[in-house]
Design a protein around this motif. Structure first.
Motif, PDB file in Angstrom:
ATOM      1  N   LEU A 232      32.633  41.931  46.048  1.00 30.42           N
ATOM      2  CA  LEU A 232      33.675  41.082  45.470  1.00 30.42           C
ATOM      3  C   LEU A 232      35.029  41.776  45.539  1.00 30.42           C
ATOM      4  O   LEU A 232      36.055  41.158  45.838  1.00 30.42           O
ATOM      5  CB  LEU A 232      33.333  40.739  44.024  1.00 30.42           C
ATOM      6  N   GLN A 233      35.010  43.075  45.294  1.00 33.88           N
ATOM      7  CA  GLN A 233      36.265  43.844  45.319  1.00 33.88           C
ATOM      8  C   GLN A 233      36.911  43.747  46.708  1.00 33.88           C
ATOM      9  O   GLN A 233      38.113  43.526  46.835  1.00 33.88           O
ATOM     10  CB  GLN A 233      35.974  45.305  44.997  1.00 33.88           C
ATOM     11  N   GLN A 234      36.088  43.896  47.727  1.00 33.26           N
ATOM     12  CA  GLN A 234      36.601  43.815  49.102  1.00 33.26           C
ATOM     13  C   GLN A 234      37.141  42.427  49.400  1.00 33.26           C
ATOM     14  O   GLN A 234      38.189  42.268  50.000  1.00 33.26           O
ATOM     15  CB  GLN A 234      35.483  44.131  50.111  1.00 33.26           C
ATOM     16  N   TRP A 235      36.353  41.439  48.949  1.00 29.91           N
ATOM     17  CA  TRP A 235      36.695  40.082  49.321  1.00 29.91           C
ATOM     18  C   TRP A 235      37.885  39.524  48.578  1.00 29.91           C
ATOM     19  O   TRP A 235      38.665  38.762  49.134  1.00 29.91           O
ATOM     20  CB  TRP A 235      35.474  39.185  49.142  1.00 29.91           C
ATOM     21  N   LEU A 236      37.953  39.892  47.289  1.00 32.60           N
ATOM     22  CA  LEU A 236      39.058  39.335  46.504  1.00 32.60           C
ATOM     23  C   LEU A 236      40.342  40.121  46.750  1.00 32.60           C
ATOM     24  O   LEU A 236      41.413  39.704  46.337  1.00 32.60           O
ATOM     25  CB  LEU A 236      38.707  39.318  45.020  1.00 32.60           C
ATOM     26  N   ALA A 237      40.204  41.264  47.414  1.00 31.68           N
ATOM     27  CA  ALA A 237      41.350  42.110  47.803  1.00 31.68           C
ATOM     28  C   ALA A 237      42.310  42.286  46.627  1.00 31.68           C
ATOM     29  O   ALA A 237      41.879  42.740  45.578  1.00 31.68           O
ATOM     30  CB  ALA A 237      42.033  41.523  49.019  1.00 31.68           C
ATOM     31  N   HIS A 238      43.574  41.857  46.754  1.00 36.37           N
ATOM     32  CA  HIS A 238      44.518  42.130  45.664  1.00 36.37           C
ATOM     33  C   HIS A 238      44.305  41.219  44.461  1.00 36.37           C
ATOM     34  O   HIS A 238      44.913  41.417  43.420  1.00 36.37           O
ATOM     35  CB  HIS A 238      45.966  42.074  46.162  1.00 36.37           C
ATOM     36  N   HIS A 239      43.426  40.189  44.593  1.00 37.20           N
ATOM     37  CA  HIS A 239      43.089  39.371  43.422  1.00 37.20           C
ATOM     38  C   HIS A 239      41.926  39.980  42.642  1.00 37.20           C
ATOM     39  O   HIS A 239      41.506  39.433  41.628  1.00 37.20           O
ATOM     40  CB  HIS A 239      42.684  37.956  43.854  1.00 37.20           C
TER      41      HIS A 239
END
Ligand SMILES: Nc1nc2c(ncn2[C@@H]2O[C@H](COP(=O)(O)OP(=O)(O)OP(=O)(O)O)[C@@H](O)[C@H]2O)c(=O)[nH]1
Length: 718
Positions: A232-239
Motif C-alpha cells: 500500500l505504501q508503494q502504491w499510494l506513494a505520496h498519499h
C-alpha cells in the motif's frame, strides 16, 4: 470417510498412572466423572486447566485398513485403546505437560475389530484451545491421502499462481527503474504462497515435519501485514498514510522476535499466534481505514487496489474468526482466493501501470530524440556555416592580396592605357569564381567588353553596352541582399574624368554562388567587398590619371596644345641619338610669326592668342607621324623631321609657309588679317657635322629669312 462426531465425552484433569504406567481412567470406569460433549474440544469451565481427557466409542464401518484421522489437536495428545498406548504426538513429561510441536493432521491406524471399542485421548494444552479440532473421522489410508490432496488442491494451485506472480514481479522489479513497487508485489505473493503451502495438509505428505511447516506458516503469516503495508505504501506513494510505515516495521519486528523466541524455547509458537491475531486485527483496520480516509484523492487504480485490499482484509479477519471459534468450523472462508485476487489485482494494475509508464517513456524518448536531432542539425548547420564562413574569409583574404598586388601593379603603370590593359588581364582572377565581364569606355561614349570570365550568358554580359548603361542598376552601399540587381553592376569612376564624369569602366558580375547557410549574410559581404574593391581600383586609377595629366601638362603647351620646349629638348636629344646610331638624317625647322608684336599691339593680346592657335592647327595638320611640332617659346615654333633631308625639309617648310599665308583672315577667318611666317631650315649631316650645331644653324637660317624680308624659308648653309 466416516465422521466420528457422536458419543464424545470429556473429563477435566489428568489421569493418575498405575504402577505399569497405564492411566487409571482407561481401566476404571467412573461414568459419573465423564460428561457428554458435541465435539471433543474446549469443554466448558476450563478455569486455567491444561489437562483434559476425551473418549468416544468407535462406530462400525467397512474398511480395509482403517485409520482414525484427526485434524488436529491442541496441543499434544496420547490415544489409548484397549489398555494400550495406540498413538502419541508430542512429549509428555512427568507432570503430563509438553511443548507445542505443531498442528499436523494425525493418522492413527486402528486395529482389527475396533468397532464398538472406546478410544481415550489424553490431551495437554497451554493454548487457548484444548482438545481436538477440525475433523475426526475413520477412513482407509488411500482415501485419507486422496482427501488430504483434494483439501490441499485449491491452496496448492493458488500457491503456484502466487509463486508465478512473485517470479514475474521479480523480473519486472529487476528491469524497472523504480523496483520497489514490483518488489513488494513479489514479497507479498511469495509470503502468501509460502503460507498457503505450509498450511496445506498435503505439505506433510511431502515432508513429515509438522513443526518446520508450522514455523514456515507462522513466519509467512506474520509477514502478511508487513507485505500488505509495504504494498500500500508503494502504491499510494505520496498519499500513503504515515501509519503504514510504522505498521510494517512493527510487524517485521514482531515476526522476527516471535520466531526467535519460540525457536529458543522462550515461548510456545502457538501462543504467538494468539497475540499476532489480535495485532493483525488492529493492524488491518488501521491499514485499510487510514488508506480509506484518502480514498477520494486517490487515482482510479489506487482506489481499485484499496478496495481489493479491504476485501482481502475482511476475508483474513473472517478466517481468523473461524480459527478462534467465533465462526463455525464449517465456514470455509476463501482467504486464499482473496489473497490471490488481491495479488492478481495488484499485478494487473502494476503491469497496466508499467505499460503506461513505458508508453510515456517511449513518447518521451521519441520527443527527446527529436530534440536531440534538431539540436544536432542546428549544431551541424552552425558548424557548416562556420566552415563556409572560414572558407569565405580565406577566399576574401586571398582576393584582398590579389587586389593589393593589382593596385601596386597599376601604380607602377606609366599611363592609364597600360593600367587598363593590366586591369583587363587581372580582373578574371580577382573576381572568379563569380562569372563576369569588364567593359571599357570608348571615345564615342559606348562601352566595349574587354574581358569576360566564367560561364555566363551573352544576354547577361553582351559584347558591348551601347545604349545599355542607363538601363543598368548600379550596385551601391548600403546593400540589401534581396534588392540586388542581376547581374550586379559596378561602375569604375576615374577622376579626374577624362571625358567629363562618365564611368571609365563597367563591371558586371553574376551573383556569387554561396552555400545556403551563408546566402543572406555571405552575399552582402561578398558584394560589399567587390564594391569596395572597385572603389579602390577607381581611386588608384584616378591617381594614375592625375599623374598622367600632370605629366602631360608639363610637356604640353597650355595655349596651343602643342608640345612645349621641355618636350622638344628631350625629344631633340633622343632623335639626335637615334640619328647618330642609324646615320639617318635629322632636319629641324625654326619658324617665327612675322611682325607679331605689331599684330598684338593692333588687335590685342587675345587676338594674338587666337593667331597662335590658328598657326598650331596649321602645323598639326601639316606635320604628322614621326614629325614633332613644338611651341618653342612666345611666337617661335620648332619642327623636328627625323629622316628628312635638307631639300625635303625646305620643301615642307615652304609648303607650310604658303599654307599659313593662305589661311583665311578677316571675317570668316580665325585671324583679323593674314599672317606670315619666316622659317629657318637646318639638316644633319648636310648643314652641320655636329648635332650641337644643328639648332644654331636653323636659328641662323631663320634670322637670315627675317633679314631677307620675312615670309620666306631659308636653309642653313653647309
Ligand atoms: N598674344 C600673344 N603674344 C605673344 C605671345 N608670346 C609672345 N608674344 C608677343 O610676340 C611678340 C614678339 O615680338 P618680337 O620678338 O619683337 O618680333 P616681331 O614683332 O614678331 O617681329 P619679327 O619677328 O622681327 O617679325 C611680342 O610682342 C610678344 O609680346 C603669346 O603667347 N601671345
Amino acid at each position: 470417510m466416516q465422521p466420528v462426531d457422536e458419543g464424545w465425552q470429556y473429563r477435566w484433569g489428568d489421569s493418575p498412572l498405575m504402577p505399569d504406567g497405564t492411566p487409571q481412567w482407561i481401566v476404571q470406569d467412573e461414568p459419573g466423572q465423564w460428561h457428554d460433549i458435541g465435539f471433543p474440544s474446549n469443554p466448558p469451565g476450563r478455569a486455567g486447566r491444561e489437562h483434559a481427557w476425551f473418549r468416544v466409542t468407535l462406530p462400525e464401518g467397512e474398511w480395509f485398513s482403517p485409520m482414525l484421522y484427526i485434524y488436529s489437536v491442541d496441543i499434544i495428545v496420547q490415544a489409548w485403546f484397549q489398555g494400550e498406548l495406540l498413538y502419541q504426538y508430542g512429549t509428555f513429561d512427568e507432570q503430563g505437560r509438553g511443548r507445542f510441536e505443531g498442528w499436523p493432521w494425525h493418522e492413527i491406524p486402528l486395529p482389527e475389530n475396533y468397532e464398538g471399542e472406546t478410544v481415550y485421548f489424553r490431551v495437554f494444552s497451554n493454548y487457548t484451545d484444548i482438545g481436538l479440532w477440525g475433523e475426526v473421522a475413520i477412513l482407509d489410508h488411500p482415501d485419507l491421502v486422496l482427501h488430504l490432496v483434494s483439501r490441499s488442491a485449491k491452496s496448492l494451485v493458488i500457491a503456484t499462481i502466487c509463486g508465478l506472480i512473485a517470479l514475474l514481479a521479480l523480473i519486472f522489479a529487476s528491469i524497472q527503474r523504480g523496483p520497489m513497487g514490483f518488489a513488494s508485489i513479489a514479497l507479498f505473493s511469495l509470503v502468501t504462497g509460502t503460507m498457503l503451502v505450509a498450511e496445506t495438509p498435503a505439505s506433510l505428505l511431502i515432508a513429515y515435519q509438522p513443526l518446520l511447516w508450522d514455523y514456515l506458516a507462522a513466519g509467512s503469516y506474520f509477514l502478511v501485514p508487513v507485505t500488505l503495508a509495504l504494498l500500500l505504501q508503494q502504491w499510494l506513494a505520496h498519499h500513503s498514510p504515515a501509519v503504514l510505515g510504522w505498521l510494517w516495521k512493527f510487524h517485521l519486528g514482531f515476526a522476527v522476535l516471535a520466531l526467535l523466541a519460540s525457536l529458543s524455547g522462550l515461548i510456545n509458537l502457538s501462543s504467538a499466534f494468539l497475540v499476532f491475531d489480535g495485532l493483525l486485527l488492529v493492524s488491518l483496520v488501521l491499514l485499510v481505514g487510514s488508506a480509506a480516509l484518502r480514498f477520494r484523492v486517490l487515482y482510479r487504480e489506487q482506489q481499485i487496489l484499496l478496495v481489493t485490499c479491504g476485501l482481502f482484509a475482511v476475508l483474513l479477519i473472517a478466517d481468523m474468526a473461524v480459527a478462534h471459534g467465533f465462526l463455525p468450523w464449517g465456514w470455509l472462508v476463501p482467504a486464499s482466493w482473496g489473497a490471490l485476487a488481491f495479488a492478481l489485482a495488484v499485478v494487473s494494475i502494476s503491469v497496466w501501470h508499467f505499460s503506461r509508464t513505458q508508453q510515456a517513456l517511449q513518447q518521451m524518448t521519441v520527443q527527446l530524440e527529436q530534440k536531440v536531432a534538431e539540436r544536432t542539425a542546428r549544431a551541424e548547420a552552425l558548424a557548416e556555416r562556420e566552415a563556409a564562413r572560414s572558407r569565405l574569409l580565406t577566399l576574401e583574404s586571398r582576393k584582398s592580396q590579389k587586389l593589393a598586388d593589382l593596385i601596386s601593379g597599376i601604380q607602377d603603370c606609366a599611363v592609364l592605357e597600360e593600367a587598363f590593359e593590366l586591369l583587363a588581364r587581372a580582373l578574371p582572377g580577382l573576381y572568379m569564381p563569380m562569372a563576369g565581364s569588364f567593359y571599357r569606355r570608348r571615345p564615342d561614349g559606348s562601352y566595349e567588353r574587354v574581358a569576360t570570365w566564367g560561364p555566363a550568358a551573352e544576354t547577361a554580359f553582351p559584347a558591348s553596352l551601347d545604349r545599355g548603361l542607363p538601363s543598368l542598376t548600379e550596385t551601391t552601399l548600403p546593400l540589401r541582399s534581396q534588392a540586388l540587381s542581376d547581374p550586379l553592376c559596378f561602375l569604375l569612376r576615374v577622376e579626374p574624368g577624362l571625358t567629363g564624369g562618365s564611368p571609365e569602366g563597367v563591371l558586371l558580375l553574376a551573383h556569387p554562388r554561396l552555400p545556403e547557410s551563408l546566402k543572406g549574410y555571405g552575399t552582402v559581404r561578398v558584394v560589399a567587398w567587390v564594391y569596395q574593391s572597385v572603389e579602390k581600383l577607381g581611386i588608384t586609377l584616378s591617381g594614375l590619371a592625375l599623374r598622367e595629366e600632370l605629366q602631360r601638362f608639363s610637356y604640353e603647351d597650355g595655349l596651343t596644345g602643342l608640345k612645349n620646349r621641355r618636350h622638344f629638348d628631350e625629344l631633340f636629344r633622343h632623335e639626335q641619338e637615334v640619328s647618330r646610331r642609324s646615320g639617318r638624317s635629322l632636319s629641324l625647322l625654326m619658324l617665327d610669326i612675322d611682325h607679331f608684336k605689331r599684330f598684338n599691339d593692333t588687335y590685342g593680346h587675345e587676338a594674338g592668342d587666337e593667331a597662335l592657335k590658328m598657326l598650331s592647327r596649321v602645323l598639326a595638320r601639316h606635320f604628322r607621324g614621326s614629325d614633332t611640332v613644338c611651341r618653342y617659346g612666345g611666337e617661335e615654333f620648332a619642327v623636328l623631321l627625323p629622316g628628312a633631308t635638307s631639300a625635303e625639309a625646305t620643301e615642307r617648310a615652304e609648303a607650310l609657309r604658303r599654307a599659313v599665308a593662305s589661311e583665311p583672315a578677316g571675317e570668316g577667318g580665325a585671324v583679323p588679317e593674314h599672317l606670315t611666317v619666316s622659317v629657318g631650315v637646318a639638316c644633319w649631316p648636310e648643314s652641320c657635322t655636329e648635332f650641337g650645331d644643328l639648332f644654331r644653324a636653323a636659328d641662323r637660317a631663320l634670322y637670315r629669312a627675317k633679314h631677307a624680308g620675312r615670309n620666306r624659308v631659308a636653309a642653313a648653309e653647309a
